[in-house]
Design an enzyme around this catalytic site. Structure first.
Site, PDB file in Angstrom:
ATOM      1  N   GLY A   1     -26.492   1.882   1.474  1.00  0.00           N
ATOM      2  CA  GLY A   1     -25.473   2.537   0.650  1.00  0.00           C
ATOM      3  C   GLY A   1     -25.678   2.170  -0.804  1.00  0.00           C
TER       4      GLY A   1
ATOM      5  N   GLY B   1     -24.120   3.524  -3.653  1.00  0.00           N
ATOM      6  CA  GLY B   1     -23.093   4.178  -4.466  1.00  0.00           C
ATOM      7  C   GLY B   1     -22.682   3.278  -5.611  1.00  0.00           C
ATOM      8  N   HIS B   2     -21.415   3.371  -5.991  1.00  0.00           N
ATOM      9  CA  HIS B   2     -20.930   2.614  -7.147  1.00  0.00           C
ATOM     10  C   HIS B   2     -21.210   1.122  -7.005  1.00  0.00           C
ATOM     11  CE1 HIS B   2     -18.538   6.315  -7.641  1.00  0.00           C
ATOM     12  NE2 HIS B   2     -18.691   6.037  -8.910  1.00  0.00           N
ATOM     13  N   VAL B   3     -20.969   0.579  -5.814  1.00  0.00           N
ATOM     14  CA  VAL B   3     -21.134  -0.862  -5.627  1.00  0.00           C
ATOM     15  C   VAL B   3     -22.574  -1.195  -5.219  1.00  0.00           C
ATOM     16  CG1 VAL B   3     -20.324  -2.914  -4.413  1.00  0.00           C
ATOM     17  CG2 VAL B   3     -18.705  -1.087  -4.942  1.00  0.00           C
TER      18      VAL B   3
ATOM     19  N   LYS C   1       0.855  -1.197   0.000  1.00  0.00           N
ATOM     20  CA  LYS C   1       0.000   0.000   0.000  1.00  0.00           C
ATOM     21  C   LYS C   1       0.881   1.233   0.000  1.00  0.00           C
ATOM     22  CE  LYS C   1      -4.407   1.102   0.272  1.00  0.00           C
ATOM     23  NZ  LYS C   1      -5.516   0.407  -0.381  1.00  0.00           N
TER      24      LYS C   1
HETATM   25  P1  NAD Z   1     -19.402   5.150  -2.986  1.00  0.00           P
HETATM   26  O1  NAD Z   1     -18.816   6.331  -2.336  1.00  0.00           O
HETATM   27  O2  NAD Z   1     -19.661   5.180  -4.459  1.00  0.00           O
HETATM   28  O3  NAD Z   1     -20.805   4.785  -2.300  1.00  0.00           O
HETATM   29  C1  NAD Z   1     -21.046   4.828  -0.932  1.00  0.00           C
HETATM   30  C2  NAD Z   1     -22.522   5.192  -0.771  1.00  0.00           C
HETATM   31  O4  NAD Z   1     -22.859   5.101   0.601  1.00  0.00           O
HETATM   32  C3  NAD Z   1     -22.841   6.624  -1.216  1.00  0.00           C
HETATM   33  O5  NAD Z   1     -23.993   6.608  -2.065  1.00  0.00           O
HETATM   34  C4  NAD Z   1     -23.108   7.350   0.099  1.00  0.00           C
HETATM   35  O6  NAD Z   1     -24.055   8.398  -0.035  1.00  0.00           O
HETATM   36  C5  NAD Z   1     -23.636   6.235   0.954  1.00  0.00           C
HETATM   37  N1  NAD Z   1     -23.523   6.418   2.386  1.00  0.00           N
HETATM   38  C6  NAD Z   1     -22.537   7.033   3.091  1.00  0.00           C
HETATM   39  N2  NAD Z   1     -22.796   6.961   4.406  1.00  0.00           N
HETATM   40  C7  NAD Z   1     -23.963   6.282   4.544  1.00  0.00           C
HETATM   41  C8  NAD Z   1     -24.741   5.862   5.642  1.00  0.00           C
HETATM   42  N3  NAD Z   1     -24.392   6.154   6.901  1.00  0.00           N
HETATM   43  N4  NAD Z   1     -25.860   5.167   5.406  1.00  0.00           N
HETATM   44  C9  NAD Z   1     -26.251   4.878   4.137  1.00  0.00           C
HETATM   45  N5  NAD Z   1     -25.544   5.236   3.059  1.00  0.00           N
HETATM   46  C10 NAD Z   1     -24.425   5.939   3.254  1.00  0.00           C
HETATM   47  O7  NAD Z   1     -18.490   3.910  -2.587  1.00  0.00           O
HETATM   48  P2  NAD Z   1     -18.417   2.488  -3.281  1.00  0.00           P
HETATM   49  O8  NAD Z   1     -17.296   2.482  -4.259  1.00  0.00           O
HETATM   50  O9  NAD Z   1     -19.777   2.072  -3.714  1.00  0.00           O
HETATM   51  O10 NAD Z   1     -17.936   1.592  -2.051  1.00  0.00           O
HETATM   52  C11 NAD Z   1     -18.856   1.212  -1.030  1.00  0.00           C
HETATM   53  C12 NAD Z   1     -18.117   0.426   0.046  1.00  0.00           C
HETATM   54  O11 NAD Z   1     -17.519  -0.732  -0.536  1.00  0.00           O
HETATM   55  C13 NAD Z   1     -16.971   1.193   0.714  1.00  0.00           C
HETATM   56  O12 NAD Z   1     -16.880   0.785   2.055  1.00  0.00           O
HETATM   57  C14 NAD Z   1     -15.754   0.723  -0.046  1.00  0.00           C
HETATM   58  O13 NAD Z   1     -14.573   0.831   0.723  1.00  0.00           O
HETATM   59  C15 NAD Z   1     -16.120  -0.728  -0.295  1.00  0.00           C
HETATM   60  N6  NAD Z   1     -15.434  -1.311  -1.447  1.00  0.00           N
HETATM   61  C16 NAD Z   1     -15.594  -0.779  -2.680  1.00  0.00           C
HETATM   62  C17 NAD Z   1     -14.950  -1.357  -3.771  1.00  0.00           C
HETATM   63  C18 NAD Z   1     -15.125  -0.813  -5.162  1.00  0.00           C
HETATM   64  O14 NAD Z   1     -14.794  -1.513  -6.129  1.00  0.00           O
HETATM   65  N7  NAD Z   1     -15.665   0.394  -5.339  1.00  0.00           N
HETATM   66  C19 NAD Z   1     -14.136  -2.487  -3.584  1.00  0.00           C
HETATM   67  C20 NAD Z   1     -13.999  -3.035  -2.292  1.00  0.00           C
HETATM   68  C21 NAD Z   1     -14.660  -2.429  -1.231  1.00  0.00           C
END
Ligand code: NAD
Length: 355
Positions: free
Chosen positions: A188, A190-192, A90
């Site tokens: 949540g 978001g992207h995932v 990292k």
């Molecule tokens: P993102 O920022 O696109 O989405 C996160 C979402 O959660 C947002 O829509 C935000 O508004 C919402 N949010 C924040 N606080 C909240 C709460 N208290 N209650 C409800 N919703 C809330 O992030 P992402 O890329 O979708 O990642 C989501 C999680 O998955 C993170 O913890 C990230 O570390 C983990 N993750 C993501 C990936 C990836 O490929 N993007 C890979 C491994 C792990």
């Protein structure tokens, strides 16, 4: 030269609580570009150490060191459990990504990554974009997640892996992965999380959705015909499966007593606030899918991507997440351990054999 003075409280490495025989820790300062960074290579037992580069305005270098040591070890375990021939590393850059980060800084970072001769491969993490990785790539080939290499946003692969993991958990608890009779609370969107909700909707699951951004909830509700709940109640609703896809530490002594679901399986990193919270879930008879096992689809897409993409290989490896979780759940049941303990043991077994 100044007289020798007694050193102030130093940033100790070897006796740092997060130090775990890391192979290499590199401190980087480049005055010309303002770059201050730490690269931690935890293990190369399985191959070059792959792990993202985080740009964050750490208040003190010790916080940056803590993140670099902890997150690089996490990558060793994640890559090992995902069956990748890669070690864990990292990088952290101490900077505000909105204010301090420049192209020159990222290029300088690339030059330092290059000095590690491929023992560390960098990629995107918090505060870093594809453009930044393109700047890094001008100075080193040991980089992923550029506009030329890979499959773009890793989130769809993370979501696919989470969906496979949810099905594996359903098979373990209910004897079937038919989700048409199941209710899933996705926290949540978001992207995932949004994509996890889409997979679940297509599999016929009933959805309860939440996000702190109303627009995301409205969009998902209109797409998937789902119910909405306030984000702080997502864990407590009447659902079979709770899928945390927002931030970490959502599973803790305040939330666990209210969880009605029999399964917790979602994308968020570091879901358990403490190790004791994993024990509490087990004691309540709730099956927990260890976060770093279920959310490995993204790192798989970054690790296996090449100029040509390699989508087929990435999908195949991501689909194996279901089988890995099934093995974790079965071993945990047989040994009366928590799934996260077993996941660590399985990763360590792979590392031991490589060693
Ligand atoms: P993102 O920022 O696109 O989405 C996160 C979402 O959660 C947002 O829509 C935000 O508004 C919402 N949010 C924040 N606080 C909240 C709460 N208290 N209650 C409800 N919703 C809330 O992030 P992402 O890329 O979708 O990642 C989501 C999680 O998955 C993170 O913890 C990230 O570390 C983990 N993750 C993501 C990936 C990836 O490929 N993007 C890979 C491994 C792990």
């Amino acid at each position: 030269m100044n007289a020798i003075t007694k050193p102030r409280q130093a940033t100790a490495v070897f006796d740092h609580p997060e130090f775990d025989d890391h192979e290499d820790v590199m401190f980087i300062r480049d005055r010309a570009t303002g770059l201050s960074a730490i690269v931690a290579v935890h293990s190369t037992a399985l191959g070059p150490a792959l792990g993202g580069c985080r740009v964050w305005p750490y208040a003190h270098p010790t916080e940056a060191l803590q993140d670099a040591l902890r997150l690089s070890k996490g990558m060793t375990y994640k890559n090992a459990l995902a069956g990748l021939d890669l070690g864990g590393g990292k990088a952290v850059i101490i900077a505000d990504s909105g204010k301090d980060k420049t192209e020159a800084m990222m290029e300088a970072f690339g030059a330092h990554v290059d000095r590690l001769n491929g023992t560390y491969i960098t990629a995107e993490d918090v505060g870093v974009t594809t453009d930044d990785m393109d700047a890094v790539a001008r100075r080193t080939t040991h980089v992923r997640g550029t506009s030329a290499i890979g499959l773009g946003d890793p989130s769809p692969y993370t979501a696919l892996g989470v969906f496979e993991g949810i099905k594996a958990a359903a098979r373990h608890v209910y004897g079937t992965d038919d989700l048409s009779q199941r209710t899933v609370s996705v926290q949540g969107l978001g992207h995932v999380g949004f994509d996890v909700a889409r997979h679940l909707h297509e599999a016929g699951a009933r959805l309860i959705l939440s996000d702190i951004r109303d627009a995301q909830v409205d969009n998902a509700r209109s797409r998937f015909g789902a119910e909405a709940v306030s984000p702080d109640q997502a864990h407590a609703v009447d659902a079979d499966i709770f899928a945390p896809c927002a931030l970490g530490a959502g599973l803790n002594h305040r939330t666990i007593p209210d969880i009605k679901a029999r399964i917790v399986a979602g994308a968020a990193n570091n879901q358990l606030e403490t190790a004791q919270d994993g024990v509490s879930l087990k004691e309540r008879g709730i099956l927990y899918a260890p976060d770093y096992a279920i959310n490995a689809g993204g790192v798989i897409s970054i690790a296996l991507a090449t100029e040509k993409g390699h989508e087929t290989e990435v999908r195949a490896k991501t689909l194996q997440i279901g089988a890995t979780l099934t093995e974790i759940f079965n071993r945990a049941l047989g040994k009366d351990e928590t799934p996260e303990t077993v996941a660590d043991e399985m990763a360590e077994e792979r590392l031991k054999h490589a060693g």
